[in-house]
Design an enzyme around this catalytic site. Structure first.
Site, PDB file in Angstrom:
ATOM      1  N   ASP A 124       0.864  -1.178   0.000  1.00  0.00           N
ATOM      2  CA  ASP A 124       0.000   0.000   0.000  1.00  0.00           C
ATOM      3  C   ASP A 124       0.910   1.240   0.000  1.00  0.00           C
ATOM      4  O   ASP A 124       2.142   1.137   0.092  1.00  0.00           O
ATOM      5  CB  ASP A 124      -0.988  -0.021   1.174  1.00  0.00           C
ATOM      6  CG  ASP A 124      -2.219   0.848   0.887  1.00  0.00           C
ATOM      7  OD1 ASP A 124      -2.159   1.705  -0.026  1.00  0.00           O
ATOM      8  OD2 ASP A 124      -3.248   0.698   1.576  1.00  0.00           O
TER       9      ASP A 124
HETATM   10  C1  BGC Z   1      -5.133   3.086   0.204  1.00  0.00           C
HETATM   11  C2  BGC Z   1      -5.271   2.076  -0.911  1.00  0.00           C
HETATM   12  C3  BGC Z   1      -5.170   2.774  -2.235  1.00  0.00           C
HETATM   13  C4  BGC Z   1      -3.843   3.493  -2.294  1.00  0.00           C
HETATM   14  C5  BGC Z   1      -3.570   4.161  -3.619  1.00  0.00           C
HETATM   15  C6  BGC Z   1      -3.916   3.971   0.043  1.00  0.00           C
HETATM   16  O1  BGC Z   1      -3.897   5.017   0.942  1.00  0.00           O
HETATM   17  O2  BGC Z   1      -5.081   2.406   1.435  1.00  0.00           O
HETATM   18  O3  BGC Z   1      -6.485   1.379  -0.783  1.00  0.00           O
HETATM   19  O4  BGC Z   1      -5.315   1.862  -3.280  1.00  0.00           O
HETATM   20  O5  BGC Z   1      -3.817   4.466  -1.281  1.00  0.00           O
HETATM   21  O6  BGC Z   1      -4.307   5.313  -3.783  1.00  0.00           O
END
Ligand code: BGC
Length: 737
Positions: A269
């Site tokens: 993530d």
């Molecule tokens: C979130 C993810 C997301 C990623 C990209 C993160 O903060 O937890 O679910 O896909 O950002 O935007």
């Protein structure tokens, strides 16, 4: 599309592996690390800023570039100006729609309709791929049992089976059955794993999930997504048992690679590799890179730790070239299978016709609505007898708010609000008076109450559009008190005094705790955030052009302090029952401890949710009768067939979601009191009846047992078929050895 199918057909496993190996042989270490490096696009000069690194082969994927011309320019550089010519993964969070927005995932889940969910993902993929995006970070299939957690909005609810079925449908929709076509998106099962159990429902928080529960509850949807062909997984921000998921060799290596044989790619993530340092798992980004790479994270989302440190870890001999090749091979395999290496990624598909998306998300919004209450058949409203409605509340006409969270690209200009739909669909038939009454759902200024009261008094019915704005749920937007925000509850009570039917339409990204206000509504529709076509969908249901069919994918608590509360809880040694529960107001003065029920309940809330999982009313009435099982006893490996008669005994056509639950009465580990094992959407005309059949094999009854193995166990089972998790006809059967 035809071309893509041909490409895939010729791409047998062996050919793909040969291609992966050939690429790896040609690549330098720097180029290999480049494939593991995801960078973000910021600022106005994305192409100029990223060009040097892409040209040098130091970038494998780019997040958040949505200008099709910029995407094409970046792909051009990757393909024509870098040594290896490997196309980029262009990623974006396309969660529940792109420009045309479908209901929130939690709303889509209320449809219990995998075909519809698949179609919503499909249209999102068609729209997003027209802008050059080829990878989405969806579906989010975290089991969500705590509505304080803002991300419950993006989830498919509390149940592993329902989440698995709908999550798999989303994967299939985004990837279009993995045909590698230009109008597809690589899907991503996230967040692996356990994120939904963030302590106290506070985002990013620690989780505590015993391995047995992890395997029986949190992991099954991910396994279902994998079986549906999902190409990528994303790690969870959270830690379990002291190990952040981004460094968990148990999750990433043991479960995902060894037990499930996943051969796609895992992405961290956002910045999560660097955050291993912040978690306190290691001292610096070098160690963080080492831990993530060893555990099995292929792609570093924007922390740049891999780019900075993987080469030196290899040079120091701490990471082997084999390890790097495994990681890079997994990324290349995804790119090949997604068709990126075989089609012209600069030739973007046409945007689909706008009406196609609008019609679909209108249908999805309609099916996502859950009728929670309908006293004295207040709904549907009758345009023939109704002269005037008061439309009150801060969410009646908010084109952006009705889209919900995660709509970076959602086009609010396309939105049709409830007010717009009421005015246009009722024009010439019913007068509509709109009073906002509150600026936002959080406002405490009551000066709008009186104008609202006047409108209510002058109307035949009051339509109240309340709930939560989009900003109150989603990532990092958690609440400890999940009742209606601000003074909305007061507004409801105030307007009730007008003596007109009070019909609530609540839009929110989570189940709200409605225990203290529910009695004030004559009818209540739970609408989640319904998306672009909220208005027409809601009006269709309010006025009976469609009968509501949604069922709750998550339990609704009476009050916040009950959470987590979910239907598939354990029995405990002291289960509560109506006879054992006492309310705090009824404790006689001077009572001693022993005079109270010694069972598992709250003195102020009892033990039941306000509305259980699977619940939802209809405008018609469905009767269940004649539940039969073809066998009372089966052997391991055999099946039991359950049948029930469903009759529409009301006077309107309608759709029922018929639910099958079981209970394994005793096991080597304690088992939930009920578990969903099947469901069917059945549409019937008035008076019509149908025999509905389900087949269950002993494999469907398998679970992770005390010794860690997976399988069913001999013994007695209860089975229910019915309209919700707390209702239904009952039968029982036994598995013999
Ligand atoms: C979130 C993810 C997301 C990623 C990209 C993160 O903060 O937890 O679910 O896909 O950002 O935007």
């Amino acid at each position: 599309m035809g071309k893509a199918r041909e490409i895939n057909a010729t791409q047998d496993k062996q050919t793909i592996e040969t291609r992966v190996r050939a690429l790896l042989e040609r690549m330098s270490l720097e180029e290999k690390v480049g494939q593991l490096n995801q960078v973000q696009a910021t600022g106005p000069n994305v192409v100029e800023d990223l060009a040097p690194a892409i040209r040098a082969g130091r970038v494998g994927s780019v997040i958040n570039v949505v200008d099709p011309e910029a995407v094409k320019a970046l792909q051009y550089i990757a393909i024509n100006e870098s040594e290896q010519g490997i196309p980029l993964l262009i990623c974006r969070d396309v969660i529940h729609g792109y420009k045309t927005v479908a209901p929130l995932p939690i709303g889509q889940a209320a449809s219990w309709n995998p075909d519809l969910v698949r179609d919503c993902a499909r249209i999102a993929a068609e729209e997003a791929s027209a802008d050059g995006i080829n990878w989405t970070f969806a579906p989010m299939i975290d089991i969500a049992r705590d509505p304080r957690w803002g991300r419950i909005a993006e989830s498919l609810g509390e149940d592993p089976y329902l989440t698995g079925v709908l999550g798999a449908a989303m994967v299939d929709g985004f990837q279009n059955s993995a045909n590698g076509g230009a109008d597809t998106l690589v899907a991503c099962a996230k967040h692996f794993a356990g994120y939904g159990a963030s302590e106290a429902g506070r985002d990013y928080n620690t989780t505590n999930i015993p391995e047995n529960e992890l395997r029986n509850v949190y992991l099954p949807p991910f396994h279902a997504a994998l079986k549906a062909g999902v190409e990528t997984f994303m790690t969870s921000f959270s830690d379990i048992d002291g190990i952040p998921a981004t460094a968990s060799d148990f999750l990433l290596d043991q479960v995902l690679r060894r037990e499930w044989s996943f051969d796609g790619a895992v992405v961290s993530d956002w910045d999560a590799i660097h955050q291993l340092v912040i978690h306190g798992l290691c001292e610096n980004d070098i160690e963080a890179s080492y831990l993530a790479a060893q555990a099995g994270v292929e792609i570093d989302m924007i922390s740049s730790a891999y780019e900075r440190h993987l080469p030196e870890l290899v040079e120091q001999g701490r990471l082997s070239m084999d390890r790097i090749d495994t990681l890079v091979g997994n990324v290349l395999r995804v790119k090949i299978r997604a068709g990126l290496m075989d089609r012209d990624v600069m030739a973007l598909p046409e945007e689909p016709a706008r009406m196609k998306g609008l019609n679909l998300v209108r249908e999805a919004a309609q099916q996502s609505l859950v009728l929670l209450k309908n006293e004295r058949a207040t709904l549907p409203l009758d345009v023939e007898t109704l002269k005037r409605v008061a439309v009150v509340g801060p969410l009646a006409h908010e084109p952006a708010e009705q889209l919900g969270t995660w709509v970076f690209d959602g086009d609010a200009e396309r939105s049709v609000t409830p007010l717009m739909a009421l005015e246009s669909m009722l024009a010439g038939q019913v007068e509509v008076e709109h009073v906002r009454a509150l600026e936002t759902t959080r406002s405490k200024d009551r000066s709008g109450f009186e104008p609202a009261m006047h409108a209510a008094q002058a109307a035949d019915a009051v339509l109240l559009f309340l709930g939560e704005e989009a900003i109150l749920s989603g990532e990092a937007h958690c609440r400890a008190d999940i009742s209606l925000p601000g003074v909305q509850a007061e507004l409801v009570r105030h307007l009730r005094a007008a003596g007109k039917p009070v019909i609530g339409v609540l839009m929110a990204g989570r189940p709200l705790a409605l225990g203290s206000i529910i009695d004030q509504f004559d009818a209540l529709i739970y609408a989640w955030h319904p998306g672009t076509m909220a208005g027409p969908a809601i009006v269709d249901v309010l006025f009976g052009r469609a009968s509501p069919s949604g069922k709750l994918p998550v339990s609704f608590p009476v009050m916040s302090g009950q959470v987590p509360i979910y239907y598939a809880h354990k029995q405990t040694g002291r289960p509560a029952s109506p006879e054992t529960v006492i309310h705090i107001d009824d404790i006689p003065s001077g009572a001693t401890q022993t005079s109270l029920g010694m069972t598992t309940f709250h003195l102020d809330a009892g033990y039941k949710p306000l509305f259980p999982f699977g619940f939802g009313l209809s405008y018609t009435h469905f009767d269940y009768s004649d539940l039969t099982l073809d066998k009372a006893q089966i052997l391991m490996g055999e099946r039991v067939r359950a049948e029930v008669t469903l009759q529409n005994s009301g006077d309107r056509s309608g759709t029922e979601i018929v639910q099958l639950y079981i209970r394994d009465r005793f096991g080597s580990v304690t088992r939930p009191v009920r578990e969903l094992k099947g469901f069917q959407r059945v549409s019937l005309e008035p008076g019509e009846s149908q025999r509905i059949a389900f087949e269950l094999s002993t494999d469907d009854l398998a679970f992770y047992r005390r010794d860690g193995s997976f399988g069913a166990e001999v013994g007695d089972f209860d089975l229910w078929i019915g309209p919700s998790s707390t209702d239904g006809l009952h039968a029982s059967f036994r598995i013999n050895a």
